[in-house]
Design a protein around this motif. Structure first.
Motif, mmCIF file in Angstrom:
data_model
loop_
_atom_site.group_PDB
_atom_site.id
_atom_site.type_symbol
_atom_site.label_atom_id
_atom_site.label_comp_id
_atom_site.label_asym_id
_atom_site.label_seq_id
_atom_site.Cartn_x
_atom_site.Cartn_y
_atom_site.Cartn_z
ATOM 1 N N VAL A 1 4.324 4.715 0.054
ATOM 2 C CA VAL A 1 4.868 3.358 0.064
ATOM 3 C C VAL A 1 3.916 2.461 0.848
ATOM 4 O O VAL A 1 3.372 2.856 1.881
ATOM 5 N N GLY A 2 3.700 1.244 0.328
ATOM 6 C CA GLY A 2 2.820 0.317 1.019
ATOM 7 C C GLY A 2 2.798 -1.010 0.314
ATOM 8 O O GLY A 2 3.587 -1.255 -0.610
ATOM 9 N N VAL A 3 1.891 -1.866 0.724
ATOM 10 C CA VAL A 3 1.723 -3.188 0.117
ATOM 11 C C VAL A 3 0.434 -3.169 -0.684
ATOM 12 O O VAL A 3 -0.628 -2.796 -0.180
ATOM 13 N N VAL A 4 0.543 -3.599 -1.931
ATOM 14 C CA VAL A 4 -0.596 -3.541 -2.846
ATOM 15 C C VAL A 4 -0.907 -4.944 -3.344
ATOM 16 O O VAL A 4 0.000 -5.709 -3.713
ATOM 17 N N LYS B 1 -2.182 9.609 -0.443
ATOM 18 C CA LYS B 1 -2.925 8.475 0.104
ATOM 19 C C LYS B 1 -2.064 7.218 0.016
ATOM 20 O O LYS B 1 -1.025 7.202 -0.638
ATOM 21 N N ASP B 2 -2.542 6.177 0.671
ATOM 22 C CA ASP B 2 -1.839 4.900 0.582
ATOM 23 C C ASP B 2 -1.955 4.342 -0.824
ATOM 24 O O ASP B 2 -2.987 4.483 -1.474
ATOM 25 N N SER B 3 -0.902 3.681 -1.272
ATOM 26 C CA SER B 3 -0.926 3.077 -2.599
ATOM 27 C C SER B 3 -1.927 1.926 -2.628
ATOM 28 O O SER B 3 -1.989 1.108 -1.702
ATOM 29 N N VAL B 4 -2.704 1.904 -3.717
ATOM 30 C CA VAL B 4 -3.685 0.839 -3.910
ATOM 31 C C VAL B 4 -3.588 0.360 -5.344
ATOM 32 O O VAL B 4 -2.867 0.936 -6.160
ATOM 33 N N VAL C 1 6.557 10.162 -2.391
ATOM 34 C CA VAL C 1 5.595 9.188 -2.907
ATOM 35 C C VAL C 1 6.339 8.243 -3.831
ATOM 36 O O VAL C 1 7.417 8.561 -4.340
ATOM 37 N N VAL C 2 5.737 7.085 -4.026
ATOM 38 C CA VAL C 2 6.292 6.145 -4.983
ATOM 39 C C VAL C 2 6.089 6.715 -6.386
ATOM 40 O O VAL C 2 4.978 7.106 -6.744
ATOM 41 N N GLU D 1 2.447 14.908 -8.254
ATOM 42 C CA GLU D 1 2.915 13.648 -8.851
ATOM 43 C C GLU D 1 1.835 12.569 -8.854
ATOM 44 O O GLU D 1 2.133 11.394 -9.119
ATOM 45 N N SER D 2 0.609 12.954 -8.590
ATOM 46 C CA SER D 2 -0.499 11.998 -8.674
ATOM 47 C C SER D 2 -0.611 11.494 -10.105
ATOM 48 O O SER D 2 -0.200 12.161 -11.059
ATOM 49 N N LYS D 3 -1.187 10.298 -10.259
ATOM 50 C CA LYS D 3 -1.233 9.649 -11.570
ATOM 51 C C LYS D 3 -2.609 9.790 -12.229
ATOM 52 O O LYS D 3 -3.651 9.672 -11.574
#
Length: 789
Positions: A730-733, A758-761, A722-723, A471-473
């Motif tokens: 999930v995280g703060v971007v 990985k963490d969302s960026v 994953v989001v 599901e990577s973008k």
């Protein structure tokens, strides 16, 4: 006066003195003295000639004696086989080789460049035997293998260089030379020939020797222009009658052929009757005269046979019969040649690299091995399932209409059905019609693989190295190659969004995979994967931006693509596709046997993730027409766990569809040999054709499909949430100096072969510019719990 000097009237010379007191030498120009001069000259020359002859004979005698002594010393060194071995060598003919299906039933007898049929002595006319003996060896029934006088005459002639240099060979000696010895011209070979001829006469009867000679000797060409050996093929191929039924003139003609088969043959190698037949017909007359001289035939029989117009008996020339074996025969023959080649070139000190780097060497050994196979009595045991392969041929005949575009041109196709776990080839389709096009499109043709390259060269290696999860973008914003040319999807220039790996694969999008491949090249060399699967692209091709779209110089064969997809269906383990199970000799001894050499190309986790994603291709992506067609013809087969991929090359010159069940991989390529562009609808037509063909095979051999089995995720696969928007945790971007908390955003399962998400960026995907990401973030639907800080 001294008494000794007194005149003696009885002395002839003295009696002339009183009458001729002048004793000076007469003038040479006196006409009365020329007879005397000639007489003296003659006597001198004669004496010199006699002396010369004596000297020559003395030298010749010494030379012959030396030669005979040397010859005798050679005889002592001859290795004489045991009686049974000698008989076997004498009687041994080139044995026909054949090839079989996997069940042992025969595919075909391998055609040799020398046509021969062995017959018994009682199937050979006495006319032929008598004609041969009277011409080649009139003392055949009297000698014991050799004629000493003839050998001595030939030896003396050879030593002194005068006279006929004939070998003085009997029929027995000629037979030994053909069957046991080489064609080397030397005293050692001649000594061996003599010893073995004497031995042969002791272990074989005259009739056995004669019939063996007639069965092994070359007889020129038949009316198809084919090289023939043995009297039966000669009689059938020239006169259309068996060797037992020939007439006297026919027998004489045939008996004369072995001396110079090609010269005396009435036919050319391109199946034409020679314009000038005099050589063979004159030879026939010589044979008839020999028969008359030996009182085998009467004068009336001789005259009648000599005057008979034999030309009317020659068969009308005809082209060689069409090879009905087609693609299968030629493919199995060539494969058997390839698998035996190493034993030949390695014995000569060459390596596989040497052979691959030199076309001349490859061709040299290929032709040598191929000829040996044809005459060695081998049985080539193939892996081809008779029922399956025949069903595939019937399918292309029955459903080929699906590939006709009405232009009158033949749209070609190639398919391979292969076992995933072993590499065994069950069957294949080489083309639409062998009689019209002999190019084997399953194994010989290299074509651009189009988008079928994406899973095996881009997605699978990227997953294998932890670069992406399912599901990577990936960026699907407009993109240009380094040369400024636009990268286009099949239907647009980009969707101005980011697509998940699963979605990009499902819809076979070009822009996302080019972004992925460019990123992947920064950390890994994808060439290693194709090397492990024996896919031979040029090294520089791997670093082209267009390569994941199928942008190759020469492309892939249908077999190579089938092998690659079977690797994914086999938990990432590659097995080279093979069609030769083993090769045995006339005794049944195994001289070659296939050995599997499995190679782990992808991690089991990677392969299972790829299958999970490619299942969507058939269920709701570009491969759905194949699934729908299967449902219409066989709902049960449609329920099998199919995974696969479509492919379209640039300018729509190639359409591919390759799909696997847990049991097999079935591929299909269509295209024109001259690379004519096809209509876009033919992509769907290829899938419909694939479905009809696959069902046709399934109906006859369902077990190989393992239709009730399912692809499952390997235990090593990491499934993590994953989001959905970012494909990351999930995280703060931080976006535009604002913090976006992704907690509460929609989450989905993503599959990883290693590492995990990985963490969302901000730049959460692969490819794309900052502006693209800013644009994307504007579309993000903030969950209710999100607060900007």
């Amino acid at each position: 006066m001294n008494e000794d000097n007194q005149f003696d009237p009885s002395n002839e010379l003295n009696s002339q003195v009183p009458e001729q007191l002048d004793t000076q030498t007469p003038e040479p120009n006196s006409k009365h003295d020329w007879p005397f001069v000639l007489n003296v000259t003659y006597r001198v020359i004669r004496s010199l000639m006699l002396l010369l002859i004596v000297v020559v004979l003395a030298v010749a005698t010494l030379g012959v004696g030396t030669g005979i002594g040397y010859f005798a010393s050679l005889v002592k060194t001859v290795d004489v086989p045991k009686p049974d071995d000698l008989i076997k060598k004498i009687s041994n003919l080139d044995q026909q080789s054949n090839m079989t299906y996997a069940d042992g039933s025969q595919i075909a007898v391998i055609q040799s460049d020398l046509i021969r049929t062995n017959v018994s002595s009682d199937s050979i006319s006495d006319f032929i035997k008598e004609a041969l003996i009277s011409t080649e060896d009139e003392n055949f029934f009297k000698h014991k293998g050799i004629v000493p006088k003839a050998i001595a005459r030939a030896t003396i002639s050879d030593v002194i260089g005068i006279g006929n240099k004939s070998g003085g060979s009997t029929i027995t000696q000629q037979l030994v030379k053909q069957q046991v010895l080489t064609n080397e011209t030397s005293y050692r070979r001649k000594a061996s020939e003599i010893v073995l001829a004497l031995k042969t006469e002791k272990v074989m009867s005259k009739d056995e020797i004669l019939s063996s000679y007639l069965n092994v000797s070359p007889f020129g060409r038949n009316n198809h222009g084919e090289n023939i050996a043995g009297i039966e093929e000669a009689a059938l191929g020239i006169f259309g009658v068996h060797a037992s039924d020939v007439t006297l003139p026919q027998a004489a003609f045939l008996a004369g052929l072995p001396q110079s088969p090609i010269e005396y043959s009435p036919y050319t190698n391109d199946a034409q009757l020679k314009e000038d037949l005099s050589a063979g017909l004159n030879r026939k007359n010589d044979v008839l005269f020999n028969m008359y001289r030996e009182k085998i035939i009467t004068k009336d029989e001789y005259e009648a046979a000599k005057d008979y117009d034999l030309k009317q008996d020659f068969l009308k020339p005809e082209p060689k019969a069409q090879n009905d074996n087609g693609f299968l025969y030629n493919y199995i023959y060539d494969e058997a040649t390839r698998v035996l080649m190493p034993s030949y070139y390695e014995a000569d000190g060459y390596t596989e690299a040497d052979i691959n780097e030199s076309k001349q060497l490859f061709d040299q050994y290929f032709e040598r091995v191929k000829k040996d196979i044809a005459r060695s009595g081998y049985t080539i045991h193939s892996t081809i399932d008779k029922t399956t392969h025949n069903a595939m041929q019937e399918a292309v005949n029955n459903f080929g209409y699906l590939l006709d575009d009405g232009s009158g041109k033949l749209l070609e196709t190639g398919s391979v059905l292969m076992d995933n776990q072993t590499g065994r080839i069950y069957g294949f389709i080489g083309g639409r019609d062998y009689n019209q096009n002999q190019n084997n499109h399953a194994f010989q043709t290299r074509r651009s693989p189009g988008s079928t390259m994406k899973p095996i060269l881009a997605y699978a290696p990227a997953i294998d190295n932890g670069i992406i999860g399912s599901e990577s973008k990936l960026s699907d914003y407009p993109l240009k190659y380094k040369n400024g040319q636009e990268v286009k999807n099949y239907s647009d220039k980009g969707s101005n969004s980011f697509k998940s790996v699963r979605e990009a694969l499902k819809w076979s999008l070009n822009i996302p995979v080019v972004n992925l491949y460019n990123d992947m090249l920064q950390s890994i060399d994808p060439k290693q994967y194709f090397d492990k699967m024996n896919i031979g692209l040029n090294p520089d091709e791997y670093y082209r931006e267009s390569i994941p779209l199928g942008g190759t110089d020469h492309g892939l064969t249908v077999l190579e693509e089938t092998e690659a997809y079977a690797t994914l269906a086999n938990k990432g383990v590659y097995n080279k596709g093979y069609s030769i199970e083993k090769i045995t000799n006339e005794k049944g001894d195994v001289i070659y046997e296939h050995k599997q050499e499995p190679n782990q190309v992808f991690k089991p986790a990677t392969a299972s993730i790829m299958n999970d994603m490619m299942r969507d291709v058939l269920k709701s992506g570009t491969g759905q027409p194949a699934q729908d067609a299967l449902k219409s013809v066989n709902p049960t087969l449609a329920k099998a766990d199919w995974v696969g991929k479509t492919g379209t090359s640039e300018n729509e010159q190639d359409y591919w569809f390759t799909a696997s069940t847990p049991g097999v991989t079935m591929s299909s390529w269509i295209g024109y040999d001259d690379n004519t562009k096809m209509n876009s609808t033919w992509n769907k037509q290829n899938m419909v054709y694939w479905a009809y063909m696959t069902n046709y095979v399934y109906q006859r051999n369902p077990d190989v499909f393992k239709a009730s089995d399912k692809f499952t995720l390997d235990p090593s696969v990491k499934k993590e949430k994953v989001v959905e928007f970012t494909g990351e945790k999930v995280g703060v971007v931080k976006v535009d100096n604002q913090q976006i908390n992704l907690k509460g955003a929609k989450e989905i399962d993503s599959l990883y072969a290693t590492d995990g998400p990985k963490d969302s960026v901000f730049k959460f995907g692969i490819g794309g510019t900052d502006a693209n990401y800013n644009d994307a973030w504007k579309t993000f639907s903030k969950p209710a719990t999100n607060k900007r800080k």
